[in-house]
Design an enzyme around this catalytic site. Structure first.
Site, PDB file in Angstrom:
ATOM      1  N   ASP A 100      71.996  40.397  58.008  1.00 39.37           N
ATOM      2  CA  ASP A 100      72.149  39.618  56.772  1.00 39.37           C
ATOM      3  C   ASP A 100      71.368  38.309  56.831  1.00 39.37           C
ATOM      4  O   ASP A 100      71.575  37.491  57.731  1.00 39.37           O
ATOM      5  CB  ASP A 100      73.637  39.342  56.512  1.00 39.37           C
ATOM      6  CG  ASP A 100      74.441  40.644  56.401  1.00 39.37           C
ATOM      7  OD1 ASP A 100      73.928  41.610  55.818  1.00 39.37           O
ATOM      8  OD2 ASP A 100      75.580  40.687  56.907  1.00 39.37           O
ATOM      9  N   ASP A 153      68.686  40.111  63.480  1.00 38.19           N
ATOM     10  CA  ASP A 153      69.952  39.931  62.787  1.00 38.19           C
ATOM     11  C   ASP A 153      69.802  40.690  61.467  1.00 38.19           C
ATOM     12  O   ASP A 153      68.683  40.972  61.046  1.00 38.19           O
ATOM     13  CB  ASP A 153      70.179  38.431  62.554  1.00 38.19           C
ATOM     14  CG  ASP A 153      71.409  38.170  61.710  1.00 38.19           C
ATOM     15  OD1 ASP A 153      72.444  38.831  61.935  1.00 38.19           O
ATOM     16  OD2 ASP A 153      71.337  37.295  60.825  1.00 38.19           O
TER      17      ASP A 153
END
Ligand SMILES: [Zn+2]
Length: 175
Positions: free
Chosen positions: A11, A9
């Site tokens: 952020d 992922d």
């Protein structure tokens, strides 16, 4: 012929979560990201980024803003000797009911098909339960949740491992 991959992922895992990040000046790499990625490469993993970017369809920033930040980020990885195989992003907001916004597995399945990824030998590292759900739905059962992004509910998590940040992955991913 299939490859093994670490899905990241963005952020909260790669960079500090600031909420709808879309400016290079707000992008701050989390401590240990480059070392972790070099470690993955040393174990012959490819690296793929999968990121929800609903700020695009919410109108907070444009797809061009996303690409600008993304190109800069990829340059930083290159400077550290790291090659990111691919980046998948979902521009939709929850109301769009798309099949790519995590916890849906769309981006992971697209990556699998495009690159011939062996999900059984792959991992995901996320900072939200939605990352774990998407992974499980896509056949990835090696999952790590990190505490460096959103607050997590460890008791109710289905993650295989919970770590403070990506800096600690060497204790979990060993081959
Ligand atoms: Zn989507």
């Amino acid at each position: 012929m299939s490859i093994k991959t670490i899905f990241l992922d963005r952020d909260g895992v790669i960079n500090h979560e600031v909420g709808y990040l879309h400016k290079i000046k707000d992008f701050q790499f989390i401590n240990g990201v480059f070392e972790a990625c070099l470690y993955f490469q040393s174990l012959d993993y490819h690296i793929v980024i999968v990121t929800n970017q609903s700020g695009i369809n919410r109108g907070y920033y444009t797809e061009l803003d996303f690409h600008r930040v993304n190109s800069w980020m990829l340059d930083q990885f290159h400077c550290h000797g790291i090659n990111i195989l691919d980046v998948f992003f979902c521009p939709h907001d929850p109301d769009d009911d798309c099949d790519c916004r995590k916890p849906k597995p769309g981006m992971l399945l697209k990556a699998k098909q495009k690159h011939g990824i062996d999900m059984n030998r792959s991992w995901i590292i996320g900072d939200k339960e939605a990352d774990i759900k998407a992974a499980n739905a896509a056949g990835i059962n090696q999952t790590i949740l990190v505490k460096s992004g959103h607050a997590i509910d460890s008791k109710n998590s289905n993650a295989g491992h919970i770590l403070n940040s990506i800096k600690e992955v060497q204790s979990v991913i060993r081959n």
